[in-house]
Design a protein around this motif. Structure first.
Motif, PDB file in Angstrom:
ATOM      1  N   ARG A  80       0.852  -1.189   0.000  1.00 32.75           N
ATOM      2  CA  ARG A  80       0.000   0.000   0.000  1.00 32.75           C
ATOM      3  C   ARG A  80       0.888   1.239   0.000  1.00 32.75           C
ATOM      4  O   ARG A  80       1.843   1.327   0.776  1.00 32.75           O
ATOM      5  CB  ARG A  80      -0.921  -0.001   1.218  1.00 32.75           C
ATOM      6  CG  ARG A  80      -1.881   1.174   1.275  1.00 32.75           C
ATOM      7  CD  ARG A  80      -3.104   0.804   2.067  1.00 32.75           C
ATOM      8  NE  ARG A  80      -3.880  -0.217   1.359  1.00 32.75           N
ATOM      9  CZ  ARG A  80      -4.756  -1.016   1.938  1.00 32.75           C
ATOM     10  NH1 ARG A  80      -4.964  -0.940   3.232  1.00 32.75           N
ATOM     11  NH2 ARG A  80      -5.421  -1.903   1.233  1.00 32.75           N
ATOM     12  N   THR A 136       1.987   4.825   0.870  1.00 32.01           N
ATOM     13  CA  THR A 136       1.780   5.709   2.018  1.00 32.01           C
ATOM     14  C   THR A 136       2.514   7.030   1.781  1.00 32.01           C
ATOM     15  O   THR A 136       3.162   7.231   0.747  1.00 32.01           O
ATOM     16  CB  THR A 136       2.281   5.054   3.311  1.00 32.01           C
ATOM     17  OG1 THR A 136       3.708   4.879   3.226  1.00 32.01           O
ATOM     18  CG2 THR A 136       1.619   3.692   3.513  1.00 32.01           C
ATOM     19  N   LEU A 184     -10.103   8.959   3.163  1.00 30.23           N
ATOM     20  CA  LEU A 184      -8.823   8.516   2.608  1.00 30.23           C
ATOM     21  C   LEU A 184      -7.810   8.124   3.677  1.00 30.23           C
ATOM     22  O   LEU A 184      -6.978   7.246   3.435  1.00 30.23           O
ATOM     23  CB  LEU A 184      -8.218   9.630   1.728  1.00 30.23           C
ATOM     24  CG  LEU A 184      -9.025  10.047   0.492  1.00 30.23           C
ATOM     25  CD1 LEU A 184      -8.315  11.178  -0.239  1.00 30.23           C
ATOM     26  CD2 LEU A 184      -9.235   8.859  -0.443  1.00 30.23           C
ATOM     27  N   ARG A 196      -6.595   6.427   7.008  1.00 32.38           N
ATOM     28  CA  ARG A 196      -6.924   5.439   8.035  1.00 32.38           C
ATOM     29  C   ARG A 196      -6.357   5.876   9.383  1.00 32.38           C
ATOM     30  O   ARG A 196      -7.059   5.891  10.387  1.00 32.38           O
ATOM     31  CB  ARG A 196      -6.371   4.073   7.649  1.00 32.38           C
ATOM     32  CG  ARG A 196      -6.821   2.944   8.571  1.00 32.38           C
ATOM     33  CD  ARG A 196      -6.359   1.595   8.078  1.00 32.38           C
ATOM     34  NE  ARG A 196      -6.966   0.505   8.848  1.00 32.38           N
ATOM     35  CZ  ARG A 196      -6.758  -0.768   8.602  1.00 32.38           C
ATOM     36  NH1 ARG A 196      -5.955  -1.135   7.612  1.00 32.38           N
ATOM     37  NH2 ARG A 196      -7.343  -1.685   9.353  1.00 32.38           N
ATOM     38  N   TRP A 226      -6.702   4.195   3.540  1.00 32.96           N
ATOM     39  CA  TRP A 226      -7.519   3.006   3.315  1.00 32.96           C
ATOM     40  C   TRP A 226      -7.119   2.343   2.004  1.00 32.96           C
ATOM     41  O   TRP A 226      -7.234   1.133   1.849  1.00 32.96           O
ATOM     42  CB  TRP A 226      -9.001   3.387   3.270  1.00 32.96           C
ATOM     43  CG  TRP A 226      -9.491   3.982   4.549  1.00 32.96           C
ATOM     44  CD1 TRP A 226      -9.697   5.303   4.827  1.00 32.96           C
ATOM     45  CD2 TRP A 226      -9.837   3.275   5.744  1.00 32.96           C
ATOM     46  NE1 TRP A 226     -10.152   5.461   6.113  1.00 32.96           N
ATOM     47  CE2 TRP A 226     -10.254   4.228   6.706  1.00 32.96           C
ATOM     48  CE3 TRP A 226      -9.848   1.928   6.100  1.00 32.96           C
ATOM     49  CZ2 TRP A 226     -10.670   3.887   7.975  1.00 32.96           C
ATOM     50  CZ3 TRP A 226     -10.262   1.581   7.368  1.00 32.96           C
ATOM     51  CH2 TRP A 226     -10.662   2.553   8.295  1.00 32.96           C
ATOM     52  N   LYS A 227      -6.637   3.158   1.087  1.00 34.62           N
ATOM     53  CA  LYS A 227      -6.095   2.682  -0.184  1.00 34.62           C
ATOM     54  C   LYS A 227      -4.787   3.420  -0.419  1.00 34.62           C
ATOM     55  O   LYS A 227      -4.250   4.035   0.498  1.00 34.62           O
ATOM     56  CB  LYS A 227      -7.096   2.930  -1.318  1.00 34.62           C
ATOM     57  CG  LYS A 227      -8.410   2.171  -1.166  1.00 34.62           C
ATOM     58  CD  LYS A 227      -9.349   2.471  -2.326  1.00 34.62           C
ATOM     59  CE  LYS A 227     -10.665   1.707  -2.172  1.00 34.62           C
ATOM     60  NZ  LYS A 227     -11.601   2.004  -3.295  1.00 34.62           N
ATOM     61  N   ASP A 228      -4.255   3.355  -1.634  1.00 37.58           N
ATOM     62  CA  ASP A 228      -3.032   4.089  -1.941  1.00 37.58           C
ATOM     63  C   ASP A 228      -3.255   5.583  -1.739  1.00 37.58           C
ATOM     64  O   ASP A 228      -4.296   6.136  -2.118  1.00 37.58           O
ATOM     65  CB  ASP A 228      -2.595   3.814  -3.384  1.00 37.58           C
ATOM     66  CG  ASP A 228      -1.971   2.430  -3.539  1.00 37.58           C
ATOM     67  OD1 ASP A 228      -1.748   1.763  -2.513  1.00 37.58           O
ATOM     68  OD2 ASP A 228      -1.721   2.017  -4.693  1.00 37.58           O
ATOM     69  N   SER A 252      -3.091   9.567  -2.106  1.00 38.21           N
ATOM     70  CA  SER A 252      -3.112  10.502  -3.228  1.00 38.21           C
ATOM     71  C   SER A 252      -2.054  11.586  -3.024  1.00 38.21           C
ATOM     72  O   SER A 252      -1.624  11.842  -1.895  1.00 38.21           O
ATOM     73  CB  SER A 252      -4.493  11.140  -3.363  1.00 38.21           C
ATOM     74  OG  SER A 252      -4.845  11.813  -2.171  1.00 38.21           O
ATOM     75  N   ARG A 276       6.156   2.329   0.109  1.00 37.49           N
ATOM     76  CA  ARG A 276       5.160   1.260   0.119  1.00 37.49           C
ATOM     77  C   ARG A 276       5.383   0.398   1.360  1.00 37.49           C
ATOM     78  O   ARG A 276       6.514   0.126   1.740  1.00 37.49           O
ATOM     79  CB  ARG A 276       5.257   0.399  -1.140  1.00 37.49           C
ATOM     80  CG  ARG A 276       4.789   1.127  -2.390  1.00 37.49           C
ATOM     81  CD  ARG A 276       4.592   0.185  -3.567  1.00 37.49           C
ATOM     82  NE  ARG A 276       3.949   0.873  -4.661  1.00 37.49           N
ATOM     83  CZ  ARG A 276       2.628   0.989  -4.806  1.00 37.49           C
ATOM     84  NH1 ARG A 276       1.828   0.450  -3.901  1.00 37.49           N
ATOM     85  NH2 ARG A 276       2.112   1.630  -5.829  1.00 37.49           N
TER      86      ARG A 276
END
Length: 602
Positions: free
Chosen positions: A211, A213, A242, A244, A262-264, A266, A295
């Motif tokens: 993921r 970060t 976006l 977490r 929560w995802k990649d 931005s 990552r």
């Protein structure tokens, strides 16, 4: 096991000079000395950890838990003071508008340390080298490892078992040198492109899922750094689509910001972070001195099929969201143990991955459950307040100590997730939580009942009292209760005067009068002349009381005024008093005899 000519050392190639590679070199050297097996350790890494900024950094938050420090001391590895940026005294959790500080559980010695993986942020200079990775690489060299300061460009695996593995390295793909090794250890991490290249070598290797970060080095003003951040690691759990969670880690005059999504992540995530309400009121926007998009590993890899090619560190697996450095230590130790204990067999790789699955991969199953539970609590305000109240209201109790210790272990990673999960299921802990919940529910219900029973009409509906209350007469029509009908009016705007006067005069009833009314045996009825009696509640009890009282005083020359106060419009179907509705004997007979109220027909 492939060996060189008689008396020649085993050639162990290590791709990557970060913590995982240096730790493996350390353990391999220890096993070599223990078993009297000569080895040649070669580390390939084109990065210089003595450089500042991304050029010398391995893109990590740089937190060394006490459990890792203890493991290092057991191996005789002691961190120099100049490599440590800060000592962490506690963790502060920020959940929406709430926050709580966690301190080290009693009986645990030492503090959490923070370090720079490279030689500090971009464009900074320190009097001495501060890089943690540089310290470990120097340690590996002291243990006998040889460092080749060039990146690995490609690999050639032999078709025969006895032939060596060829490592091609160099500053560019056009000018390559070769090195032959008997064993190859992949410690290259997930933030290089070598893992993607290995997928095309036909080894069956699939890198772990990752993921994207965000990480930045911030330099806040001194007063904010000292008063707000202090020596604590701050963890924020915002209600954001976006983000977490985010952490602020003190490192001397700098503060490392890490944002996990929560995802990649931005590209504009830093601006969104500063716009969070809990951040706005604490920190001014600070331009990063240095930032990157590393990552992190969120799953395990599919290991290569070659029995002489092992992967350590996050190129293979890592603890879920925690302790990448300690995962590198554990995987390197397991790999060296599997190779040297089973050197005469060809299944060292299977033994290694089986042990790693038991100690790291399966443990992450419990870690995912714990973090999911934490996400649920942080995203649902009632759960957030309830869990924080468990800790605050039961301060210094068994319940508070256990919950704080569980949170501490989750966010520091000092214990395996499996052990933390079991601690959450302790019978005594569950019983204390249940007991606390029941007590809080009862207190809340009791307060609701007391407030609803004693609440007076709204201030805007009150009328002022005359100076001589004995001569005061109700200016509007009294609401009398007869034996056949209870006159109720729910329009407070039209009856505010009567109800207010009734409440004000209710205190004039003497205890003797109240007792006689309760017993329904009025002997001195003159004591109720010209009195005002208020009955709060128009249910069966209140109406029965009012009807019976009215019958007892109906022959008095000046009977008391009786008011019945009921807030519910009971004529509507949506309003009712919760009851099973069973009129069992002798209730119908009592109603006819005492209240002169006919039993309702079926």
């Amino acid at each position: 096991m492939v060996r060189g000519e008689a008396g020649s050392p085993w050639r162990l190639g290590i791709i990557g000079g970060g913590p995982a590679g240096s730790f493996f070199a350390h353990f391999a050297s220890r096993w070599s000395s223990r078993l009297q097996i000569p080895v040649s350790l070669i580390i390939f890494d084109g990065k210089s950890f003595q450089k500042s900024g991304p050029q010398g950094c391995n893109l990590c938050a740089g937190v060394i838990s006490r459990s890792l420090q203890l493991r290092l001391k057991e191996e005789g590895i002691f961190l120099p003071a100049k490599r440590i940026m800060s000592w962490v005294e506690g963790y502060r959790l920020h959940i929406q508008d709430e926050s709580i500080r966690l301190e080290s559980p009693p009986g645990r010695q030492g503090k959490v340390a923070t370090v720079f993986r490279g030689n500090g942020p971009r464009y900074t200079r320190f009097p001495d080298i501060v890089s943690f990775d540089d310290f470990l690489l120097n340690w590996a060299q002291d243990m006998g490892a040889r460092v080749i300061p060039f990146p690995v460009q490609s690999l050639r695996f032999p078709e025969k078992d006895g032939d060596p593995i060829i490592v091609l390295y160099g500053s560019s793909p056009t000018s390559l040198a070769e090195e032959e090794v008997d064993w190859l250890i992949g410690a290259f991490g997930v933030n290089t492109n070598l893992g993607q290249k290995l997928q095309h070598f036909g080894l069956g290797y699939v890198p772990p899922a990752t993921r994207l970060t965000f990480q930045a080095e911030l330099k806040f003003p001194g007063d904010i750094r000292e008063e707000i951040i202090g020596h604590d690691i701050h963890i924020f759990f915002p209600r954001h689509r976006l983000i977490r969670y985010a952490t602020l880690i003190p490192k001397g005059q700098f503060t490392t910001l890490t944002i996990i999504g929560w995802k990649d992540i931005s590209p504009d995530i830093l601006q969104q972070f500063y716009e969070l309400p809990e951040i706005k009121k604490r920190f001014p926007p600070s331009k990063p001195t240095c930032f990157c998009y590393p990552r992190i590993v969120i799953s395990s890899c599919r290991p290569p099929k070659n029995p002489r090619f092992l992967l350590v560190g996050d190129a293979a697996f890592c603890r879920y969201y925690k302790n990448g450095l300690e995962s590198a230590f554990l995987s390197a130790r397991l790999a060296a143990q599997a190779i040297f204990e089973n050197y005469s067999r060809k299944n060292s790789n299977k033994i290694y991955y089986h042990r790693a699955e038991k100690f790291i991969i399966k443990d992450n199953f419990y870690g995912r459950i714990l973090f999911r539970c934490n996400d649920l609590i942080a995203s649902f305000p009632p759960l957030t307040k309830f869990n924080l109240s468990l800790i605050r209201k039961t301060c210094e109790s068994f319940l508070s100590r256990q919950l704080k210790e569980i949170l501490w272990d989750i966010f520091t990673g000092e214990k395996p997730y499996r052990q933390i999960f079991r601690a959450c299921l302790q019978p005594r802990l569950l019983w204390e939580i249940l007991k606390f919940s029941i007590i809080e529910i009862c207190k809340k219900r009791k307060n609701e009942i007391s407030h609803s029973g004693l609440a007076a009409p709204h201030e805007s509906h009150k009328i002022s009292q005359p100076e001589d209350s004995n001569k005061t007469e109700v200016s509007r029509q009294d609401l009398f209760l007869s034996s056949s009908k209870v006159m109720m009016n729910n329009n407070l705007n039209s009856t505010s005067g009567e109800i207010s006067s009734a409440f004000d005069k209710a205190a004039a009833l003497s205890p003797t009068s109240l007792y006689s009314v309760k017993s329904l045996e009025i002997k001195e009825t003159t004591s109720l002349s010209n009195k005002t009696i208020v009955v709060i509640g128009g249910g069966p009890a209140g109406t029965s009381f009012a009807i019976k009282l009215r019958r007892l005083v109906r022959h008095q020359p000046q009977p008391p005024r009786i008011f019945l106060y009921e807030g519910k419009p009971l004529e509507k179907k949506s309003h009712y008093n919760q009851c099973l509705g069973v009129l069992s004997p002798p209730l119908p007979e009592i109603m006819e005899k005492e209240l002169a109220f006919p039993s309702p027909g079926l």
